[in-house]
Write an enzyme that holds these catalytic residues in place. Structure first.
Site, PDB file in Angstrom:
ATOM      1  N   ILE A  31       0.825  -1.206   0.000  1.00 50.93           N
ATOM      2  CA  ILE A  31       0.000   0.000   0.000  1.00 50.93           C
ATOM      3  C   ILE A  31       0.868   1.268   0.000  1.00 50.93           C
ATOM      4  CG2 ILE A  31      -0.228   0.362   2.512  1.00 50.93           C
ATOM      5  CD1 ILE A  31      -3.280   0.593   2.012  1.00 50.93           C
ATOM      6  N   ASN A  92      12.300  -8.046   6.771  1.00 52.94           N
ATOM      7  CA  ASN A  92      12.633  -7.249   7.943  1.00 52.94           C
ATOM      8  C   ASN A  92      12.297  -8.108   9.161  1.00 52.94           C
ATOM      9  OD1 ASN A  92      13.430  -4.963   6.468  1.00 52.94           O
ATOM     10  ND2 ASN A  92      11.315  -4.276   6.277  1.00 52.94           N
ATOM     11  N   GLY A  98      12.990  -2.843  11.035  1.00 57.69           N
ATOM     12  CA  GLY A  98      11.951  -2.229  10.213  1.00 57.69           C
ATOM     13  C   GLY A  98      10.685  -3.034  10.084  1.00 57.69           C
ATOM     14  N   SER A 100       7.127  -3.995  10.730  1.00 49.83           N
ATOM     15  CA  SER A 100       5.982  -3.317  11.331  1.00 49.83           C
ATOM     16  C   SER A 100       4.745  -4.202  11.350  1.00 49.83           C
ATOM     17  CB  SER A 100       5.668  -2.015  10.582  1.00 49.83           C
ATOM     18  OG  SER A 100       5.351  -2.286   9.238  1.00 49.83           O
ATOM     19  N   HIS A 105       6.477 -11.890   5.845  1.00 51.65           N
ATOM     20  CA  HIS A 105       6.282 -11.410   4.477  1.00 51.65           C
ATOM     21  C   HIS A 105       7.628 -11.142   3.840  1.00 51.65           C
ATOM     22  CE1 HIS A 105       6.047  -8.054   7.308  1.00 51.65           C
ATOM     23  NE2 HIS A 105       6.636  -7.301   6.391  1.00 51.65           N
ATOM     24  N   LEU A 106       7.697 -11.481   2.565  1.00 50.51           N
ATOM     25  CA  LEU A 106       8.898 -11.238   1.767  1.00 50.51           C
ATOM     26  C   LEU A 106       8.595 -10.052   0.857  1.00 50.51           C
ATOM     27  CD1 LEU A 106      11.709 -12.120   0.786  1.00 50.51           C
ATOM     28  CD2 LEU A 106      10.592 -13.786  -0.711  1.00 50.51           C
ATOM     29  N   HIS A 107       9.386  -8.979   0.998  1.00 48.25           N
ATOM     30  CA  HIS A 107       9.227  -7.820   0.119  1.00 48.25           C
ATOM     31  C   HIS A 107       9.878  -8.127  -1.227  1.00 48.25           C
ATOM     32  CE1 HIS A 107       8.146  -4.666   3.217  1.00 48.25           C
ATOM     33  NE2 HIS A 107       8.742  -5.530   4.005  1.00 48.25           N
TER      34      HIS A 107
HETATM   35  P1  AMP Z   1       7.428  -4.418   7.260  1.00 43.41           P
HETATM   36  O1  AMP Z   1       7.662  -2.991   7.668  1.00 43.41           O
HETATM   37  O2  AMP Z   1       8.646  -5.134   6.750  1.00 43.41           O
HETATM   38  O3  AMP Z   1       6.727  -5.184   8.356  1.00 43.41           O
HETATM   39  O4  AMP Z   1       6.456  -4.364   6.019  1.00 43.41           O
HETATM   40  C1  AMP Z   1       5.075  -4.193   6.163  1.00 43.41           C
HETATM   41  C2  AMP Z   1       4.584  -3.629   4.864  1.00 43.41           C
HETATM   42  O5  AMP Z   1       3.183  -3.801   4.834  1.00 43.41           O
HETATM   43  C3  AMP Z   1       4.866  -2.137   4.691  1.00 43.41           C
HETATM   44  O6  AMP Z   1       5.669  -1.950   3.524  1.00 43.41           O
HETATM   45  C4  AMP Z   1       3.478  -1.531   4.554  1.00 43.41           C
HETATM   46  O7  AMP Z   1       3.431  -0.488   3.620  1.00 43.41           O
HETATM   47  C5  AMP Z   1       2.652  -2.732   4.104  1.00 43.41           C
HETATM   48  N1  AMP Z   1       1.242  -2.671   4.411  1.00 43.41           N
HETATM   49  C6  AMP Z   1       0.672  -2.372   5.601  1.00 43.41           C
HETATM   50  N2  AMP Z   1      -0.674  -2.436   5.511  1.00 43.41           N
HETATM   51  C7  AMP Z   1      -0.954  -2.798   4.235  1.00 43.41           C
HETATM   52  C8  AMP Z   1      -2.166  -3.017   3.511  1.00 43.41           C
HETATM   53  N3  AMP Z   1      -3.380  -2.900   4.079  1.00 43.41           N
HETATM   54  N4  AMP Z   1      -2.074  -3.357   2.196  1.00 43.41           N
HETATM   55  C9  AMP Z   1      -0.863  -3.487   1.610  1.00 43.41           C
HETATM   56  N5  AMP Z   1       0.309  -3.290   2.232  1.00 43.41           N
HETATM   57  C10 AMP Z   1       0.265  -2.948   3.528  1.00 43.41           C
END
Ligand code: AMP
Length: 119
Positions: A31, A92, A98, A100, A105-107
């Site tokens: 997002i 992360n 980082g 959150s 999840h794998l970016h």
């Molecule tokens: P991290 O900071 O590695 O935990 O990555 C979490 C990611 O989830 C961040 O890049 C956010 O932008 C993304 N994120 C959070 N909420 C949503 C959502 N509703 N849809 C898509 N991505 C999201």
């Protein structure tokens, strides 16, 4: 997990833009993208992160990387002869790194030149 935002996305209770789906993983566009292509590859089963991985989770993590390869090919980001193009794959692990959202999840990040070291 009832309150986990990515579990809700997997269950389609929160909308997302799909990039790939099979019985084990769901991949959707971030997002808040940090690059022209930014996709999150998420196991459908709730796992907190790399910090809680068990031996039984090894195969799902391998599958997440295989899905990353498939997404890279499908979206035209596969490295050409391992020289041009490409993408960055990031986990992360923990708040200081980082993380959150505490659902593994794998970016998948692509579409611009990446710097090293990351910030
Ligand atoms: P991290 O900071 O590695 O935990 O990555 C979490 C990611 O989830 C961040 O890049 C956010 O932008 C993304 N994120 C959070 N909420 C949503 C959502 N509703 N849809 C898509 N991505 C999201």
């Amino acid at each position: 997990m009832q309150d986990c935002i990515f579990c809700k996305i997997v269950r389609k209770e929160i909308p997302s833009k799909a990039a790939y789906e099979d019985e084990l993983v769901y991949a959707f566009h971030d997002i808040n993208p940090v690059a022209p292509t930014h996709i999150l590859i998420v196991p459908k089963r709730h796992i907190v992160g790399v910090q809680t991985l068990e031996r039984e989770d090894e195969s799902i993590v391998g599958h997440m990387f295989y899905v990353a390869r498939k997404i890279g090919e499908e979206l035209g980001h596969a490295p050409d002869e391992y020289l041009k193009g490409g993408y960055r794959l990031v986990f992360n692990v923990g708040k200081d790194a980082g993380q959150s959202v505490f659902h593994l999840h794998l970016h998948f990040i692509a579409g611009r030149r990446m710097e090293w070291p990351p910030g």
